[in-house]
Motif scaffolding. Structure first.
Motif, short mmCIF file in Angstrom:
data_model
loop_
_atom_site.label_atom_id
_atom_site.label_comp_id
_atom_site.label_asym_id
_atom_site.label_seq_id
_atom_site.Cartn_x
_atom_site.Cartn_y
_atom_site.Cartn_z
N LEU A 1 3.61 -2.00 -7.45
CA LEU A 1 3.91 -3.09 -6.62
C LEU A 1 5.40 -2.12 -5.80
O LEU A 1 5.91 -2.73 -4.60
CB LEU A 1 4.69 -4.33 -7.51
N ASN B 1 2.42 -9.38 6.57
CA ASN B 1 1.26 -10.31 5.68
C ASN B 1 0.21 -9.35 5.10
O ASN B 1 -0.31 -10.22 4.05
CB ASN B 1 0.76 -11.47 7.10
N LEU C 1 1.99 -9.34 1.58
CA LEU C 1 1.90 -9.70 0.89
C LEU C 1 0.50 -10.03 0.18
O LEU C 1 0.14 -10.93 -1.05
CB LEU C 1 2.42 -11.27 1.28
N ASP C 2 -0.07 -10.12 0.99
CA ASP C 2 -2.46 -10.47 0.63
C ASP C 2 -2.41 -8.95 -1.04
O ASP C 2 -2.79 -9.99 -1.24
CB ASP C 2 -3.00 -9.72 1.71
N THR C 3 -2.16 -8.12 -0.50
CA THR C 3 -2.31 -7.11 -1.42
C THR C 3 -1.17 -7.42 -2.96
O THR C 3 -1.71 -7.39 -4.31
CB THR C 3 -1.53 -5.70 -0.97
N MET C 4 -0.40 -7.86 -2.44
CA MET C 4 0.47 -8.20 -3.68
C MET C 4 -0.45 -9.37 -4.40
O MET C 4 -0.29 -9.12 -5.85
CB MET C 4 1.71 -8.47 -3.94
N SER C 5 -0.37 -10.44 -3.60
CA SER C 5 -1.33 -11.37 -4.22
C SER C 5 -2.63 -11.41 -4.29
O SER C 5 -3.11 -12.18 -5.94
CB SER C 5 -1.10 -12.69 -2.88
N ALA C 6 -2.93 -9.90 -3.94
CA ALA C 6 -4.54 -10.34 -5.09
C ALA C 6 -4.24 -9.08 -6.33
O ALA C 6 -4.95 -8.83 -7.03
CB ALA C 6 -5.49 -8.82 -4.06
N ILE D 1 -1.26 -9.30 -8.15
CA ILE D 1 -1.28 -10.48 -9.39
C ILE D 1 -2.30 -10.90 -10.08
O ILE D 1 -2.48 -11.34 -10.78
CB ILE D 1 -0.01 -10.89 -8.60
N ASP D 2 -3.34 -11.28 -8.77
CA ASP D 2 -5.00 -12.63 -9.19
C ASP D 2 -5.37 -11.29 -10.66
O ASP D 2 -6.16 -11.50 -10.71
CB ASP D 2 -5.36 -12.23 -8.40
#
Length: 422
Positions: free
Chosen positions: A219, A250, A253-258, A260-261
């Motif tokens: 992260l 963006n 942020l997509d990388t961080m969201s992936a 976390i998923d």
């Protein structure tokens, strides 16, 4: 523990029977025949002899009047009415049988005189003495019984002591503590359960350490880029540059969201084991179904499957996930060539995924299935978080299988081998 309780009960019963038989045999062997009778039986026999003597004389009252006062047995002739006895005892008296009555201080022997309504009553003080041999044998009996029970319990106590020490060391932080499963029937399950618990706890603790360390590492990079992009946006007034940094933010942020998923999926895997839908399935057909989704990719995928069905017991969804992760890993780190083989052996089947990439270095093969571990961490051309193989390893464990990596003898790259029981 049911085995232990049952075996303890059987052991106590068997030891009691064996030791009592042994000491009874010893008593009968080493005690003279005339001493094997109890004092009560000897007194009863003496009372019968006195009764026979009194019944044989013509003047029983004269005989008893000269009876020694210091005698152990004191005979006396009394009317039957002096002893109002129950009907059952009266019947025995009429049959000329001997009746014994006793109090705390005396024992009485009653027997009817022939051709008379009188009773011969013989009084005696209670005799409670026992021979020294009987006392010694009684003490030896209980000593031997306790010794045999202790010998039987000794393996159990020693194994419990080892279990206690291992639990203490484990509680002190030595998570590598394991017990060697012994031969004591009623402790083997407990020792296996302890080892399983220890392995599970060690596995979870390692996961927590890896996840916490990897989260801070994975992260940190996108967060740093986002901060840099935000600072640049504040300072820049150029619309093109602002759109460029907005797009980069963006993507980060997509990388961080992936990430976390992926972390949530990995963390939920432990809870999903209770939801496994195990059923018989043909592993060869499952491989064919998964491989169809890869035919449109820019890779060459070849299958080497047996003609007959390979039946395994498993969850189709999770086995599909496992195989998809192995194929994705092969396509990501290979050069376009993938070969999947399936072999059936007695008791198990072997599924292998070969690729033509650079392989996994031997120094990293033991760690490649840990979360956030990648064989080529310095290669930034391949995106990913290193969770795919960790998920595959966990699914293999749930199905009592083994997932290993080695060098491919077919394509020269890596070979991931899955063994499952059939």
């Amino acid at each position: 523990m049911r085995h232990f309780a049952l075996s303890l009960l059987l052991a106590v019963v068997a030891i009691s029977i064996a030791t009592s038989w042994l000491f009874d045999h010893l008593y009968q062997t080493f005690t003279p025949a005339q001493q094997q009778h109890t004092p009560q039986t000897q007194l009863a026999q003496l009372a019968r002899d006195i009764h026979a003597l009194v019944a044989a004389t013509d003047s029983p009252h004269a005989l008893l009047s000269n009876w020694p006062a210091q005698s152990l047995l004191q005979p006396q002739i009394v009317p039957t009415s002096a002893f109002p006895l129950p009907a059952a005892l009266q019947t025995k008296l009429q049959a000329n049988e001997q009746i014994q009555l006793e109090t705390d201080q005396q024992r009485l022997f009653l027997q009817r005189l022939p051709n008379s309504t009188d009773l011969l009553v013989i009084r005696s003080d209670q005799v409670t003495s026992r021979s020294d041999l009987a006392w010694w044998l009684t003490g030896l009996f209980y000593t031997a019984m306790m010794t045999l029970i202790l010998i039987w319990l000794l393996p159990f106590l020693l194994r419990l002591l080892k279990l206690r020490r291992a639990a203490q060391r484990f509680g002190a932080g030595d998570l590598s503590q394991r017990l060697q499963v012994g031969s004591v029937m009623y402790l083997r399950d407990l020792e296996r359960d302890f080892n399983h618990m220890a392995e599970r706890i060690e596995y979870l603790v390692q996961d927590v350490k890896l996840l916490s360390g990897a989260m801070s590492h994975e992260l940190r990079t996108p967060l740093a880029r986002i901060r840099l992009g935000m600072d640049t946006l504040e300072e820049s007034t150029d619309p093109d540059k602002r759109r460029h940094y907005e797009a980069r933010i963006n993507r980060d942020l997509d990388t961080m969201s992936a990430l976390i998923d992926q972390l949530l999926s990995y963390a939920r895997m432990d809870q999903s084991i209770a939801e496994l839908q195990r059923r018989p399935l043909d592993l060869g057909q499952l491989v064919k179904q998964v491989s169809r989704t890869w035919h449109d990719m820019d890779i060459t995928l070849k299958l080497a499957l047996p003609e007959h069905a390979v039946q395994v017991i498993g969850d189709p969804f999770y086995l599909t996930t496992l195989l998809s992760n192995l194929l994705e890993n092969a396509s990501k780190y290979g050069n376009g060539q993938i070969v999947v083989t399936l072999k059936h052996s007695p008791g198990f089947c072997t599924l292998a995924v070969h690729d033509d990439g650079s392989g996994v270095p031997s120094t990293q093969q033991a760690h490649i299935f840990k979360p956030f571990v990648r064989a080529h961490a310095d290669d930034h051309t391949h995106r990913g978080f290193g969770l795919g193989l960790a998920l595959a390893q966990r699914i293999a464990d749930w199905h009592q299988g083994q997932l290993e990596v080695s060098d491919s003898t077919r394509l020269g790259g890596a070979c991931f081998t899955l063994k499952l029981p059939v």
